[in-house]
Design an enzyme around this catalytic site. Structure first.
Site, PDB file in Angstrom:
ATOM      1  CB  CYS A 248     -21.876   7.136  15.318  1.00 14.09           C
ATOM      2  SG  CYS A 248     -21.698   5.764  16.332  1.00 14.09           S
TER       3      CYS A 248
ATOM      4  CG  HIS B 187     -25.470   3.340  17.150  1.00 10.09           C
ATOM      5  ND1 HIS B 187     -23.553   4.374  17.445  1.00 10.09           N
ATOM      6  CD2 HIS B 187     -25.407   3.313  18.860  1.00 10.09           C
ATOM      7  CE1 HIS B 187     -22.788   3.645  18.352  1.00 10.09           C
ATOM      8  NE2 HIS B 187     -23.998   2.997  19.042  1.00 10.09           N
TER       9      HIS B 187
END
Length: 551
Positions: A80, A136
């Site tokens: 991701c 993130h």
């Protein structure tokens, strides 16, 4: 008197010119398309019903996919963080130090600060920019966080995962709360399902948006990523209950409930856009960030069937992802044109009226003409080069070369995870064609209909068939062991990677390997994954925070 009269006329003309210029600027700004960018987390190729499996119906998502352009030859990074970095910079992860693993809670670095991000480009074009959900990409210093990287606002989590109700993230033996409104910790969200919170925030932003300026809204869901190891899969009971009779295996049923909650969220967002009168001038992108983790890999139960491999691998199952683009400006179809996530920035920047020449040093190519006219923009791309894992893969035309540590066993895991995993979700009794009435009557389907979209059931069936990848397992296949010898596949003919053609096509193999070697000379050193003890949430009121700012 004459001189004064001339002076007055000159001033009047200047004012008129200024007024005209400002009016034209405001008109141009208001005509720029709104951009809604929705990211699903760890949801597999086969977990959306528009790819052929009716096991987890996704009618809201399908209503957009089947009235838009389904991207059937579309790729992301195998994890991701690198995918998110590529989307926001237009660069391949090897050029932004994100080619190895993900940003961890105790890391000091993130997406390099010298990089200019997509929302910063869009702000120069007059856009309001908002991020809802997962970041993130670094948080040790505030300069790494969303509102310092071009977003006007952020509501969501800084790290990669969390408990979907408590919003605590257990990582590296640490445990901390991770839910923010801009830079402030949001404790009011405690106990509420993450997808519900992010959906409500997205709707609030749409309802409050001042339409004088175009909107860029990025919604980064964290479903169906696992939570913490003590309860990795979590979904509201009303969502899992829908699958009580159809999915007997409970972990897969909970996973299905998570995907169903995501589908409901998409429906509510589309309804809000239609209610606000914004759909006529809106581009909607939907993408998964990487392949899914099946059959207990990473404690979850996605499905990439019939593709080979899992998340965090360079097999097709880890990198070929579900995605589509929807706009009333674009013809609906299933596209086999090659695309990589790094292409989104130049594609949408061009759609927003920006000049591609302003985008210096990026790796992505604009696919806008591809979407409009079907003119291919890309013939090759790099899956990844990871010198820490010692693996790489590259695609040119139909050919894919894969070498190095390709299985989880090679990377320190306990199993290979380099095979083909289900469930397929198909049966003789059920077909995705049967879902079409449900798709049209879904929340999103009804909103699209009110906005003037006409659903053609016959065409929808054709698109459903075209969007399904079908592979017939051969009686004999050529073994691939990339750890010892590079493998070569013809992905156009063999998308499931059954037949290794390295011995039959040595010239093609050598050519692709030479390209990888050349590209590796341009790669930057990956980020240091060291978890600094100063980041321990216990030191910061049990929250994950921008600890480096308080040294």
């Amino acid at each position: 008197m004459l001189t004064n009269g001339i002076h007055f006329l000159i001033l009047l003309l200047i004012e008129l010119l200024l007024f005209t210029t400002i009016s034209q600027s405001q008109s141009t700004c208001s005509q720029k398309p709104n951009i809604i960018f929705i990211v699903a987390d760890d949801v597999g190729w086969n977990d959306f019903s528009f790819h052929g499996s009716p096991q987890i119906p996704t009618p809201n998502i399908d209503s957009l996919a089947l009235s838009g352009i389904i991207l059937n030859n579309y790729y992301a990074s195998p994890l991701c963080t690198p995918t998110r970095g590529a989307i926001l910079t237009g660069k391949h992860p090897i050029h932004i130090r994100l080619q190895h693993y993900v940003v961890l809670g105790g890391m000091v670095d993130g997406l390099p600060l010298e990089e200019k991000l997509f929302p910063e480009y869009l702000k120069e074009l007059g856009y309001a920019t908002h991020l809802v959900g997962k970041w993130h990409l670094g948080h040790a210093r505030r300069l790494y966080t969303p509102t310092f990287r071009g977003f006007d606002s952020h509501y969501g989590n800084w790290l990669g995962k969390q408990d979907h109700y408590s919003h605590f993230n257990k990582e590296n033996l640490w445990n901390g709360y991770d839910l923010r409104r801009n830079m402030e910790v949001d404790y009011d969200g405690f106990g509420n399902y993450t997808t519900k919170l992010y959906t409500s925030e997205a709707i609030r932003l749409i309802e409050n948006h001042q339409t004088e300026s175009p909107l860029f809204l990025m919604i980064n869901h964290i479903v169906a990523h696992t939570g913490n190891t003590d309860e990795p899969l979590q979904a509201p009971r009303k969502n899992t209950k829908k699958f009580s009779n159809s999915i007997r295996f409970i972990p897969r049923r909970i996973y299905a409930g998570m995907v169903d909650a995501l589908d409901e969220s998409v429906g509510k967002v589309i309804k809000a856009l239609e209610k606000a009168g914004m759909l006529d001038n809106t581009i909607i992108v939907f993408t998964s960030d990487n392949g899914g983790s099946p059959e207990g890999h990473g404690d979850t139960y996605g499905s990439n069937w019939p593709l080979r491999g899992v998340k965090n691998s360079l097999w097709e199952g880890g990198t070929r992802v579900a995605g589509f683009i929807w706009s009333k400006l674009l013809p609906q179809r299933v596209s086999m044109d090659l695309m990589h996530v790094q292409d989104w920035l130049p594609t949408l920047y061009e759609a927003a009226g920006g000049y591609i020449s302003n985008l210096l040093g990026i790796d992505g190519v604009s696919q806008w003409k591809t979407f409009e006219e079907g003119i291919p923009a890309r013939t090759e791309f790099l899956y990844n080069i990871d010198d820490v894992y010692n693996n790489s893969a590259f695609r040119s035309g139909p050919w894919k070369v894969l070498q190095g540590n390709a299985s989880n066993l090679d990377l320190g895991g306990t199993e290979l995870w380099d095979s083909w995993y289900g469930p397929s979700g198909r049966s003789k009794r059920n077909s995705v064609h049967d879902l079409i009435p449900k798709i049209i009557k879904s929340t999103a389907g009804r909103a699209l209909s009110r906005a003037g979209v006409i659903f053609n059931e016959a065409k929808m069936k054709i698109q459903q068939t075209e969007a399904e990848v079908k592979c017939k397992k051969p009686k004999e296949s050529t073994k691939c062991d990339p750890y010892n010898t590079p493998c070569l596949f013809n992905i156009a003919k063999d998308p499931c990677e059954y037949n290794n053609l390295a011995s039959e096509e040595p010239a093609i193999l050598l050519k692709l390997l030479s390209v990888i070697n050349e590209m590796n000379r341009t790669a930057l050193e990956p980020l240091d994954l060291y978890n600094h003890p100063e980041a321990d949430p216990q030191l910061w009121n049990n929250t994950w925070t921008n600890w480096k700012d308080y040294d």
